[in-house]
Design a protein around this motif. Structure first.
Motif, PDB file in Angstrom:
ATOM      1  N   ALA A  42      59.956  68.845 117.168  1.00 53.20           N
ATOM      2  CA  ALA A  42      60.895  68.214 116.235  1.00 53.20           C
ATOM      3  C   ALA A  42      62.324  68.690 116.488  1.00 53.20           C
ATOM      4  O   ALA A  42      63.269  67.881 116.514  1.00 53.20           O
ATOM      5  CB  ALA A  42      60.483  68.524 114.792  1.00 53.20           C
ATOM      6  N   ILE A  43      62.487  69.996 116.696  1.00 49.91           N
ATOM      7  CA  ILE A  43      63.830  70.542 116.949  1.00 49.91           C
ATOM      8  C   ILE A  43      64.401  69.991 118.254  1.00 49.91           C
ATOM      9  O   ILE A  43      65.562  69.573 118.326  1.00 49.91           O
ATOM     10  CB  ILE A  43      63.774  72.080 116.983  1.00 49.91           C
ATOM     11  CG1 ILE A  43      63.417  72.623 115.596  1.00 49.91           C
ATOM     12  CG2 ILE A  43      65.105  72.665 117.458  1.00 49.91           C
ATOM     13  CD1 ILE A  43      63.151  74.114 115.557  1.00 49.91           C
ATOM     14  N   VAL A  44      63.569  69.990 119.303  1.00 50.50           N
ATOM     15  CA  VAL A  44      64.019  69.476 120.600  1.00 50.50           C
ATOM     16  C   VAL A  44      64.352  67.987 120.509  1.00 50.50           C
ATOM     17  O   VAL A  44      65.341  67.518 121.084  1.00 50.50           O
ATOM     18  CB  VAL A  44      62.950  69.725 121.683  1.00 50.50           C
ATOM     19  CG1 VAL A  44      63.336  69.040 122.997  1.00 50.50           C
ATOM     20  CG2 VAL A  44      62.751  71.211 121.912  1.00 50.50           C
ATOM     21  N   ALA A  45      63.540  67.216 119.771  1.00 49.86           N
ATOM     22  CA  ALA A  45      63.761  65.765 119.652  1.00 49.86           C
ATOM     23  C   ALA A  45      65.061  65.452 118.920  1.00 49.86           C
ATOM     24  O   ALA A  45      65.817  64.560 119.334  1.00 49.86           O
ATOM     25  CB  ALA A  45      62.582  65.122 118.935  1.00 49.86           C
ATOM     26  N   VAL A  46      65.345  66.179 117.837  1.00 52.36           N
ATOM     27  CA  VAL A  46      66.600  65.961 117.095  1.00 52.36           C
ATOM     28  C   VAL A  46      67.798  66.277 117.989  1.00 52.36           C
ATOM     29  O   VAL A  46      68.777  65.515 118.043  1.00 52.36           O
ATOM     30  CB  VAL A  46      66.622  66.826 115.814  1.00 52.36           C
ATOM     31  CG1 VAL A  46      68.015  66.792 115.175  1.00 52.36           C
ATOM     32  CG2 VAL A  46      65.584  66.337 114.818  1.00 52.36           C
ATOM     33  N   PHE A  47      67.714  67.399 118.695  1.00 51.16           N
ATOM     34  CA  PHE A  47      68.802  67.728 119.633  1.00 51.16           C
ATOM     35  C   PHE A  47      68.897  66.667 120.726  1.00 51.16           C
ATOM     36  O   PHE A  47      69.993  66.302 121.163  1.00 51.16           O
ATOM     37  CB  PHE A  47      68.553  69.105 120.256  1.00 51.16           C
ATOM     38  CG  PHE A  47      69.580  69.484 121.280  1.00 51.16           C
ATOM     39  CD1 PHE A  47      70.816  69.987 120.902  1.00 51.16           C
ATOM     40  CD2 PHE A  47      69.335  69.303 122.636  1.00 51.16           C
ATOM     41  CE1 PHE A  47      71.764  70.324 121.849  1.00 51.16           C
ATOM     42  CE2 PHE A  47      70.272  69.636 123.598  1.00 51.16           C
ATOM     43  CZ  PHE A  47      71.503  70.150 123.202  1.00 51.16           C
ATOM     44  N   GLY A  48      67.746  66.149 121.154  1.00 54.89           N
ATOM     45  CA  GLY A  48      67.725  65.144 122.207  1.00 54.89           C
ATOM     46  C   GLY A  48      68.457  63.875 121.815  1.00 54.89           C
ATOM     47  O   GLY A  48      69.167  63.282 122.653  1.00 54.89           O
ATOM     48  N   ILE A  49      68.288  63.431 120.588  1.00 56.28           N
ATOM     49  CA  ILE A  49      68.991  62.217 120.126  1.00 56.28           C
ATOM     50  C   ILE A  49      70.492  62.389 120.292  1.00 56.28           C
ATOM     51  O   ILE A  49      71.194  61.504 120.807  1.00 56.28           O
ATOM     52  CB  ILE A  49      68.633  61.907 118.658  1.00 56.28           C
ATOM     53  CG1 ILE A  49      67.160  61.520 118.546  1.00 56.28           C
ATOM     54  CG2 ILE A  49      69.525  60.782 118.112  1.00 56.28           C
ATOM     55  CD1 ILE A  49      66.684  61.355 117.110  1.00 56.28           C
ATOM     56  N   ILE A  50      70.991  63.553 119.876  1.00 52.46           N
ATOM     57  CA  ILE A  50      72.431  63.818 119.969  1.00 52.46           C
ATOM     58  C   ILE A  50      72.859  63.915 121.433  1.00 52.46           C
ATOM     59  O   ILE A  50      73.862  63.331 121.851  1.00 52.46           O
ATOM     60  CB  ILE A  50      72.774  65.129 119.222  1.00 52.46           C
ATOM     61  CG1 ILE A  50      72.408  64.994 117.738  1.00 52.46           C
ATOM     62  CG2 ILE A  50      74.246  65.468 119.383  1.00 52.46           C
ATOM     63  CD1 ILE A  50      72.474  66.295 116.962  1.00 52.46           C
ATOM     64  N   TRP A  51      72.072  64.658 122.210  1.00 50.56           N
ATOM     65  CA  TRP A  51      72.450  64.919 123.608  1.00 50.56           C
ATOM     66  C   TRP A  51      72.394  63.654 124.460  1.00 50.56           C
ATOM     67  O   TRP A  51      73.316  63.381 125.240  1.00 50.56           O
ATOM     68  CB  TRP A  51      71.531  65.991 124.189  1.00 50.56           C
ATOM     69  CG  TRP A  51      71.873  66.345 125.609  1.00 50.56           C
ATOM     70  CD1 TRP A  51      71.227  65.948 126.735  1.00 50.56           C
ATOM     71  CD2 TRP A  51      72.955  67.154 126.039  1.00 50.56           C
ATOM     72  NE1 TRP A  51      71.825  66.460 127.853  1.00 50.56           N
ATOM     73  CE2 TRP A  51      72.907  67.214 127.452  1.00 50.56           C
ATOM     74  CE3 TRP A  51      73.981  67.837 125.373  1.00 50.56           C
ATOM     75  CZ2 TRP A  51      73.817  67.933 128.203  1.00 50.56           C
ATOM     76  CZ3 TRP A  51      74.897  68.552 126.131  1.00 50.56           C
ATOM     77  CH2 TRP A  51      74.816  68.589 127.523  1.00 50.56           C
ATOM     78  N   PHE A  52      71.333  62.872 124.313  1.00 50.12           N
ATOM     79  CA  PHE A  52      71.199  61.652 125.126  1.00 50.12           C
ATOM     80  C   PHE A  52      72.261  60.623 124.760  1.00 50.12           C
ATOM     81  O   PHE A  52      72.753  59.891 125.625  1.00 50.12           O
ATOM     82  CB  PHE A  52      69.799  61.058 124.961  1.00 50.12           C
ATOM     83  CG  PHE A  52      68.693  61.997 125.375  1.00 50.12           C
ATOM     84  CD1 PHE A  52      68.838  62.834 126.464  1.00 50.12           C
ATOM     85  CD2 PHE A  52      67.498  62.054 124.661  1.00 50.12           C
ATOM     86  CE1 PHE A  52      67.829  63.703 126.846  1.00 50.12           C
ATOM     87  CE2 PHE A  52      66.489  62.918 125.029  1.00 50.12           C
ATOM     88  CZ  PHE A  52      66.649  63.747 126.126  1.00 50.12           C
ATOM     89  N   THR A  53      72.629  60.582 123.488  1.00 49.09           N
ATOM     90  CA  THR A  53      73.710  59.682 123.062  1.00 49.09           C
ATOM     91  C   THR A  53      75.031  60.112 123.695  1.00 49.09           C
ATOM     92  O   THR A  53      75.800  59.289 124.204  1.00 49.09           O
ATOM     93  CB  THR A  53      73.838  59.683 121.526  1.00 49.09           C
ATOM     94  OG1 THR A  53      72.603  59.247 120.952  1.00 49.09           O
ATOM     95  CG2 THR A  53      74.964  58.757 121.075  1.00 49.09           C
TER      96      THR A  53
END
Length: 540
Positions: A415-426
């Motif tokens: 969950a933590i990695v996925a939330v960071f991923g949304i921000i990072w990939f954007t």
């Protein structure tokens, strides 16, 4: 060495071929140095070796100059293993002089620390008399380790040099399997009867202790020669002289069998903080002991094997520097070929989904990060699992407890990695690190030819037309990450436990194999998410 060679060596009379002639066969010019050497000796006689950093060149100078006093100082002040490492660079014709100059009680420990190749070269160069003196200063278990890796002719010569009692001990040790306690135990230990007085025991230790591999733990037997306990040296020293060993011994001392796996022996040493442990036969009689230095060697060996297995490298028999290039290649290329074949499954998935990738090309940019993150997350868990299994912290019977713990941990992590991923990939798509051609085409319209940039630096991204495909892709990739991390961590729990349940080495289920499985799974999940989520929302 083959099992046939290990059973019993026949003592042969023929002398094996020697690369270096023994003392009685040397020519005059081999013994008398030339004029240049004599002049060099005069310069070296007064030199002393830097004890803090002894080198092969410095030891060689002391040998050639026959500076026995300096060599004695080196042996007294420098650990044998450091001397041995320095001696690896010295030619055998010079090194043999060291063993002829210094007494056998000094060079015995040095011989033990030398590499196997150097040991064999020295044995070839020594006379029978020199070999007898050297071998009989060694411990039987150390000689057995060296003999087990020697050619048959050299092994037979070593056994011929050993006295009758040591030869018997060496042959007994060679009969045990390499991965058992019997293969690492020593037969030189202190064993006293339980009714022996403390004063008598101390006296016997003084007279016999030098021949034992350890005096810190004394092993006690009854009148039927059965093991009954141990006495620590400090307990013996502080005990009253008229007490018996039975009065002060540890009756609950742990023991092992000769066929106990040596990895388990290392775990027992760690668990009970031992100096030595008794090795018993089926009649509970002492056949040998394993000392802490041998247990440490086992720990290093087993840890090395686990690391090599986890990284898809075959187990090296020697150190990295001593392993020949071809032998090193043989340990590597079979695994690489296996992993290359396994990688075919990833290629097959990609080829089947080529049309999907053509519809939304930006997905290709995220394949690597999905596969790497899934493999890395599984690698973290599998490393902890192999460590725990090796140290006997848990086993297959704890599957339910472990899987429930890992499910909760993996959900939090994912969950933590996925939330960071949304921000990072954007951010990657907004700044142009990754080009989302669908988003760019939506902004520019029919005039878009694939070369125009739509990024924050051009200032043309501030519309929902651009952000809609960007955010949808970021969420989809992060969702795939979420699923992939959970799956990889659960799989990393199951595979080692299954291997342990089948009595196989958990390290065999190495990270590269796990990563291959995760790669295929991540691709399938990614394109499933694309079909069910991305394409419908973007109207593709």
């Amino acid at each position: 060495m083959s099992e046939e060679k290990k059973d019993e060596f026949e003592i042969v009379e023929e002398k094996p071929e020697r690369d270096v002639p023994p003392a009685e066969e040397l020519e005059l010019e081999d013994i008398i140095p030339d004029l240049e050497t004599i002049e060099a000796v005069d310069e070296w006689e007064e030199e002393t070796v830097d004890i803090e950093e002894v080198t092969g060149e410095e030891i060689e100078k002391a040998i050639i100059s026959r500076n026995k006093k300096e060599l004695e100082r080196i042996f007294e002040e420098v650990p044998d293993i450091d001397i041995a490492e320095a001696c690896e660079t010295i030619e055998i014709t010079t090194l043999i002089r060291l063993f002829r100059m210094m007494p056998a009680e000094m060079t015995a420990e040095l011989f033990e620390e030398l590499s196997q190749d150097k040991k064999e070269e020295l044995i070839k160069a020594m006379t029978d008399k020199e070999l007898v003196e050297l071998i009989n200063e060694q411990y039987a278990d150390d000689i057995a380790d060296a003999v087990g890796d020697m050619p048959a002719n050299l092994a037979a010569r070593v056994l011929k040099a050993a006295d009758k009692e040591m030869r018997k001990d060496i042959n007994a040790l060679l009969k045990y399997q390499d991965d058992t306690a019997g293969a690492v135990m020593t037969t030189e230990f202190l064993e006293f009867k339980q009714d022996l007085k403390v004063k008598q025991a101390i006296s016997q230790i003084r007279s016999k202790g030098k021949d034992a591999e350890t005096v810190y733990t004394i092993f006690v037997r009854d009148n039927q020669r059965k093991f009954v306990g141990t006495v620590d040296l400090d307990d013996l020293i502080f005990a009253k002289e008229d007490e018996t060993l039975e009065d002060i011994m540890n009756v609950d001392a742990p023991t092992i069998q000769a066929n106990t796996d040596k990895e388990e022996v290392a775990v027992i040493f760690r668990r009970y903080d031992l100096n030595a442990i008794a090795v018993l036969n089926d009649d509970d009689r002492l056949v040998g002991v394993v000392t802490v230095d041998d247990a440490i060697d086992v720990m290093i060996e087993e840890t090395t094997e686990d690391i090599e297995s986890m990284n898809a490298v075959g187990t090296l028999e020697d150190s990295y520097l001593e392993t020949k290039p071809w032998d090193m290649a043989k340990k590597c290329f079979p695994w690489l070929i296996i992993l290359m074949v396994l990688g075919t499954f990833s290629s097959m998935v990609l080829s089947r989904l080529e049309e999907t990738l053509g519809t939304l090309a930006v997905l290709t940019a995220f394949i690597t990060v999905l596969m790497d993150t899934g493999g890395n997350s599984g690698g973290q868990t599998i490393a902890l699992m192999i460590r725990g299994l090796s140290l006997k912290e848990f086993g297959p019977k704890d599957f339910g407890k472990l899987i429930w713990k890992e499910i909760r941990s993996s959900v939090i992590t994912a969950a933590i990695v996925a939330v960071f991923g949304i921000i990072w990939f954007t951010m990657e798509q907004v700044t142009g690190i990754i080009i989302n051609t669908n988003a760019a085409a939506a902004v520019i319209g029919p005039a878009y030819d694939g070369t125009q940039l739509v990024t924050i630096w051009q200032g043309n991204i501030w519309s929902w037309t651009f952000f809609k495909p960007v955010i949808i892709v970021s969420i989809a990739v992060s969702l795939t990450l979420f699923i992939g991390i959970i799956f990889s961590k659960i799989l990393a729990i199951c595979l080692p436990l299954l291997s342990a349940a089948l009595k196989k080495d958990p390290a065999i289920v190495s990270q590269p194999i796990l990563t291959t499985i995760i790669d295929v799974t991540s691709l399938l999940v990614f394109f499933a998410v694309a079909q069910l989520f991305i394409f419908p929302l973007l109207g593709l």
